[in-house]
Design a protein around this motif. Sequence first.
Motif, PDB file in Angstrom:
ATOM      1  N   ALA A  32      -6.160 -20.938 -43.990  1.00  7.36           N
ATOM      2  CA  ALA A  32      -6.810 -20.620 -42.714  1.00  7.36           C
ATOM      3  C   ALA A  32      -7.320 -19.181 -42.709  1.00  7.36           C
ATOM      4  O   ALA A  32      -8.447 -18.905 -42.267  1.00  7.36           O
ATOM      5  N   LYS A  33      -6.508 -18.256 -43.204  1.00  9.88           N
ATOM      6  CA  LYS A  33      -6.925 -16.854 -43.254  1.00  9.88           C
ATOM      7  C   LYS A  33      -8.165 -16.680 -44.119  1.00  9.88           C
ATOM      8  O   LYS A  33      -9.102 -15.961 -43.746  1.00  9.88           O
ATOM      9  N   ASP A  34      -8.185 -17.346 -45.268  1.00 10.28           N
ATOM     10  CA  ASP A  34      -9.326 -17.206 -46.182  1.00 10.28           C
ATOM     11  C   ASP A  34     -10.610 -17.748 -45.555  1.00 10.28           C
ATOM     12  O   ASP A  34     -11.677 -17.109 -45.645  1.00 10.28           O
ATOM     13  N   VAL A  35     -10.523 -18.929 -44.932  1.00 15.48           N
ATOM     14  CA  VAL A  35     -11.716 -19.535 -44.336  1.00 15.48           C
ATOM     15  C   VAL A  35     -12.223 -18.682 -43.177  1.00 15.48           C
ATOM     16  O   VAL A  35     -13.433 -18.426 -43.053  1.00 15.48           O
ATOM     17  N   LEU A  36     -11.332 -18.231 -42.329  1.00 16.21           N
ATOM     18  CA  LEU A  36     -11.747 -17.433 -41.171  1.00 16.21           C
ATOM     19  C   LEU A  36     -12.324 -16.084 -41.605  1.00 16.21           C
ATOM     20  O   LEU A  36     -13.340 -15.630 -41.062  1.00 16.21           O
ATOM     21  N   SER A  37     -11.698 -15.446 -42.598  1.00 18.40           N
ATOM     22  CA  SER A  37     -12.173 -14.139 -43.058  1.00 18.40           C
ATOM     23  C   SER A  37     -13.530 -14.242 -43.729  1.00 18.40           C
ATOM     24  O   SER A  37     -14.336 -13.303 -43.670  1.00 18.40           O
ATOM     25  N   ALA A  38     -13.802 -15.401 -44.360  1.00 16.88           N
ATOM     26  CA  ALA A  38     -15.088 -15.578 -45.022  1.00 16.88           C
ATOM     27  C   ALA A  38     -16.220 -15.805 -44.030  1.00 16.88           C
ATOM     28  O   ALA A  38     -17.390 -15.563 -44.354  1.00 16.88           O
ATOM     29  N   GLY A  39     -15.892 -16.244 -42.815  1.00 20.34           N
ATOM     30  CA  GLY A  39     -16.940 -16.591 -41.872  1.00 20.34           C
ATOM     31  C   GLY A  39     -17.087 -15.665 -40.687  1.00 20.34           C
ATOM     32  O   GLY A  39     -18.025 -15.818 -39.896  1.00 20.34           O
ATOM     33  N   ALA A  40     -16.190 -14.699 -40.534  1.00 16.09           N
ATOM     34  CA  ALA A  40     -16.259 -13.812 -39.367  1.00 16.09           C
ATOM     35  C   ALA A  40     -15.484 -12.539 -39.649  1.00 16.09           C
ATOM     36  O   ALA A  40     -14.705 -12.454 -40.601  1.00 16.09           O
ATOM     37  N   THR A  41     -15.714 -11.543 -38.809  1.00 14.80           N
ATOM     38  CA  THR A  41     -14.926 -10.311 -38.863  1.00 14.80           C
ATOM     39  C   THR A  41     -13.587 -10.582 -38.199  1.00 14.80           C
ATOM     40  O   THR A  41     -13.538 -10.958 -37.023  1.00 14.80           O
ATOM     41  N   THR A  42     -12.515 -10.419 -38.943  1.00 15.56           N
ATOM     42  CA  THR A  42     -11.198 -10.799 -38.429  1.00 15.56           C
ATOM     43  C   THR A  42     -10.223  -9.628 -38.454  1.00 15.56           C
ATOM     44  O   THR A  42     -10.295  -8.755 -39.315  1.00 15.56           O
ATOM     45  N   LYS A  43      -9.342  -9.648 -37.484  1.00 17.39           N
ATOM     46  CA  LYS A  43      -8.184  -8.761 -37.479  1.00 17.39           C
ATOM     47  C   LYS A  43      -6.958  -9.649 -37.453  1.00 17.39           C
ATOM     48  O   LYS A  43      -6.785 -10.468 -36.540  1.00 17.39           O
ATOM     49  N   MET A  44      -6.102  -9.520 -38.475  1.00 22.68           N
ATOM     50  CA  MET A  44      -4.919 -10.361 -38.591  1.00 22.68           C
ATOM     51  C   MET A  44      -3.738  -9.705 -37.887  1.00 22.68           C
ATOM     52  O   MET A  44      -3.517  -8.500 -37.989  1.00 22.68           O
ATOM     53  N   CYS A  45      -2.988 -10.520 -37.170  1.00 21.14           N
ATOM     54  CA  CYS A  45      -1.793 -10.044 -36.474  1.00 21.14           C
ATOM     55  C   CYS A  45      -0.649 -10.992 -36.791  1.00 21.14           C
ATOM     56  O   CYS A  45      -0.787 -12.207 -36.626  1.00 21.14           O
ATOM     57  N   LEU A  46       0.486 -10.441 -37.239  1.00 22.34           N
ATOM     58  CA  LEU A  46       1.648 -11.245 -37.605  1.00 22.34           C
ATOM     59  C   LEU A  46       2.831 -10.842 -36.723  1.00 22.34           C
ATOM     60  O   LEU A  46       3.702 -10.074 -37.144  1.00 22.34           O
ATOM     61  N   PRO A  47       2.878 -11.310 -35.494  1.00 29.14           N
ATOM     62  CA  PRO A  47       3.975 -10.925 -34.601  1.00 29.14           C
ATOM     63  C   PRO A  47       5.298 -11.520 -35.073  1.00 29.14           C
ATOM     64  O   PRO A  47       5.338 -12.620 -35.627  1.00 29.14           O
TER      65      PRO A  47
END
Length: 294
Positions: A32-47
């Motif tokens: 999921a992270k790879d697909v989302l990062s490839a298609g948009a500017t993402t900021k990941m949060c791991l609470p």
Amino acid sequence: MAEVATSPTSDQLLVVIDPVARRWDGESVRIAKDVLSAGATTKMCLPDGPEEFARALARRGSRRPVLVGDDRALMRAVGLLHRQRELTGCALSLVPVGDALSLARSLGVPTGAVAAARAVLDGAERRMNLLVDDSDGVVLGAVRIPPAGAAQVREEAAEETEDTDGDPGAGQHPWLRTCQSLVRTLVPVRPPRVASAPGGGPARLRVEVDGKTLVDLHQPVEAVSVVPGPGGIARVEVRPVSIGAKASPLLAEGHTVTVSGAHFRYRADALVSGPVGTRTWVAREDAWGLTLPV
């Protein structure tokens, strides 16, 4: 579900990865992270817990929140935004990862990591209906009231309680939360199990829809369900106890549903609440937005 759909308003994503998802299926989370990062500017949060989860949502800014988690993560986010009175203006997206995904499926969210992530990028926002109760809780799928004989219910894990209110465990030390997380990782996750109580019998409840009594205390019932429907109404089904021939269910629709009587527990989506002596649910039309495949 409402039919109105609009395109996502932001290509900047805040991806909030629920800790349960990380423990349950790390490979799906990575995909999921790879697909989302490839298609948009993402900021990941791991609470690490519900407090950090809430802070991440509160600090989202103009980013579109994407939840990587199961039904409980979605319910937690909707509940938080509702209590902050920000739900109507914040479209949510979900990549379902975890053991509890029945709500996500019923809402139309793809359950594969790749398909769900692509829906986040290419899908459209749909306005969804829900129920709000008199304690400011929200219901996305259904309320179900079991018989009185099912009063003893195995509670959800401590994490579930924290997710709902955000209060229990707030003062716990980090090392204690770490130990609890380890225990939850090692113990198989099972859905809440309803155990029959000795001497339990049919429920005796009064069910009122828009002030009109659908069933009263003198008529025992096997089950009651309330689900949000189109047009800002709630659909109610009451199953009376059968004596001889099977009794037909009692059906009604209305904006407000009140259940009262002997103290009862109820399941709202995946969470068990109660006991309560009375509870009122109000239907809300187009109350929140969820990104779904076009």
